[in-house]
Scaffold this motif. Sequence first.
Motif, PDB file in Angstrom:
ATOM      1  N   ASN A 215       5.241  10.650  -1.568  1.00 45.46           N
ATOM      2  CA  ASN A 215       6.588   8.836  -1.816  1.00 45.46           C
ATOM      3  C   ASN A 215       7.565   9.665  -2.390  1.00 45.46           C
ATOM      4  O   ASN A 215       7.581   8.809  -3.351  1.00 45.46           O
ATOM      5  N   VAL A 216       7.913  10.671  -2.190  1.00 44.44           N
ATOM      6  CA  VAL A 216       9.142  10.791  -2.829  1.00 44.44           C
ATOM      7  C   VAL A 216      10.251  10.380  -3.299  1.00 44.44           C
ATOM      8  O   VAL A 216      10.942  10.733  -4.608  1.00 44.44           O
ATOM      9  N   GLY A 217      10.472  10.149  -2.505  1.00 45.41           N
ATOM     10  CA  GLY A 217      12.274   9.168  -2.314  1.00 45.41           C
ATOM     11  C   GLY A 217      11.712   8.388  -3.361  1.00 45.41           C
ATOM     12  O   GLY A 217      12.828   7.946  -4.160  1.00 45.41           O
ATOM     13  N   ARG A 218      10.755   7.177  -3.435  1.00 41.47           N
ATOM     14  CA  ARG A 218      10.195   6.101  -4.205  1.00 41.47           C
ATOM     15  C   ARG A 218      10.164   6.765  -5.587  1.00 41.47           C
ATOM     16  O   ARG A 218      10.250   5.916  -6.976  1.00 41.47           O
TER      17      ARG A 218
ATOM     18  N   ILE B 271      12.878  11.532   3.659  1.00 42.51           N
ATOM     19  CA  ILE B 271      13.560  10.673   2.824  1.00 42.51           C
ATOM     20  C   ILE B 271      14.121  10.160   3.848  1.00 42.51           C
ATOM     21  O   ILE B 271      15.391  10.700   4.423  1.00 42.51           O
ATOM     22  N   ASP B 272      14.093   8.695   3.694  1.00 40.19           N
ATOM     23  CA  ASP B 272      15.311   8.139   5.110  1.00 40.19           C
ATOM     24  C   ASP B 272      16.798   8.324   4.684  1.00 40.19           C
ATOM     25  O   ASP B 272      16.766   8.220   3.406  1.00 40.19           O
TER      26      ASP B 272
ATOM     27  N   THR C 197      10.981  19.221  10.243  1.00 37.64           N
ATOM     28  CA  THR C 197       9.329  19.204  10.966  1.00 37.64           C
ATOM     29  C   THR C 197       8.701  20.251   9.167  1.00 37.64           C
ATOM     30  O   THR C 197       7.567  19.757   9.418  1.00 37.64           O
ATOM     31  N   VAL C 198       9.480  20.732   8.569  1.00 43.61           N
ATOM     32  CA  VAL C 198       9.501  21.537   7.777  1.00 43.61           C
ATOM     33  C   VAL C 198      10.011  20.867   6.473  1.00 43.61           C
ATOM     34  O   VAL C 198      11.150  20.876   5.974  1.00 43.61           O
ATOM     35  N   PRO C 199       9.170  19.639   6.123  1.00 43.72           N
ATOM     36  CA  PRO C 199       9.414  18.460   4.770  1.00 43.72           C
ATOM     37  C   PRO C 199      10.062  19.610   3.186  1.00 43.72           C
ATOM     38  O   PRO C 199      10.958  19.036   2.819  1.00 43.72           O
ATOM     39  N   GLU C 200       9.429  20.383   3.289  1.00 51.13           N
ATOM     40  CA  GLU C 200       9.484  21.262   2.233  1.00 51.13           C
ATOM     41  C   GLU C 200      10.781  21.733   1.706  1.00 51.13           C
ATOM     42  O   GLU C 200      11.999  21.389   0.784  1.00 51.13           O
ATOM     43  N   TYR C 201      11.027  22.764   2.532  1.00 53.50           N
ATOM     44  CA  TYR C 201      12.921  22.926   3.174  1.00 53.50           C
ATOM     45  C   TYR C 201      13.708  21.655   3.240  1.00 53.50           C
ATOM     46  O   TYR C 201      14.155  22.404   2.592  1.00 53.50           O
ATOM     47  N   ALA C 202      12.833  20.837   3.805  1.00 55.99           N
ATOM     48  CA  ALA C 202      14.434  19.711   4.107  1.00 55.99           C
ATOM     49  C   ALA C 202      15.041  19.406   2.635  1.00 55.99           C
ATOM     50  O   ALA C 202      16.048  18.482   2.964  1.00 55.99           O
TER      51      ALA C 202
END
Length: 328
Positions: A169-172, A202-203, A246-251
């Motif tokens: 949960n990187v956003g929080r 992250i939303d 679909t690639v959360p690291e790049y996003a």
Amino acid sequence: MNLSVDSPYLLSLALLALLPLWLHGHRRLSYPWLSVIPPDPISTVIGIGIRIMAALGILALTLGIAGLHLEGETIERIGQGTQIVLVLDKSSSMDQTFAGRSATGSGQESKGRAARRLLAAFVSRRPTDLFSMVVFSTAPILVLPFNHSAEAIQAAIRAAESPGLAFTNVGRALGLALDGFKDLPQTGGRILLLVSDGAARIDDRTQQHLRTLFQQHRVNLLWIFLRTEGGPGIFDEPKDHLEVDTVPEYALHRYFQTLGVPYHAYQAESAEALDRAIRDVVLLANQPIRYQEQIPGGDLSGLCYAVASTLILGLVAVTCCEVRRWPG
């Protein structure tokens, strides 16, 4: 430092220190005619010294009973450094090696252990920096608020050894880390150092909130991405742009580039690459910084008792040397 006592009312006993200055306490010897005795300045000086020793002994004993101590204080210092918050991923994947295998029995170091070891070395090379630490997996935890104590910082890094959960949960975690700058005066550079081997979406609402916090607190972002062998990288753009999300690291890397603050990304595929990335951070974190150093107080009652005991033993020795009768 300021001196203080635990029981101020006991200081009234210090008046007893005047008694030796008034009453000499020596044994009187009768002699028919004192004019026959020649002047003895040495004996006069010794007599005055004995009285002062007795007075100081009573004073030291009184201060010890009253609980003399040094009060702690805060000193402002100026150094060369920055304000750094360490955000360390504690998801279960950090317990694996860079090859993606379990570190147990493999003889290889896990990504989490390598990160902790190198972060500890990094902190030891930054004696004038202020550090804070946040760890996260499913939920973030503030391990240490901003602190200058090297012992506290190293203890916080060691505390991150406990296993985490599967989610990231990187956003929080970023939000909690940025909140630490809210009441902290900005006297130097500010860096958020994110060490993670994965990412999560992250939303939109959280993205906007984080963007506002980064710009409001003027925090530089550094991301050290620990890439697992064969896994996606943060610099590997998907061939189909529709598959970016679909690639959360790049996003996440692409989102960080839109924050409007200085951002540096590192991709480490081994402990050696991680070490090189952390060494590069040192070059980005050298600015004048003001910080508050807490100076602890100390108990001085033991010292008072030691001084009183020494003086009393000296008086006992003098008493043993006292002449009981006049010779002749």
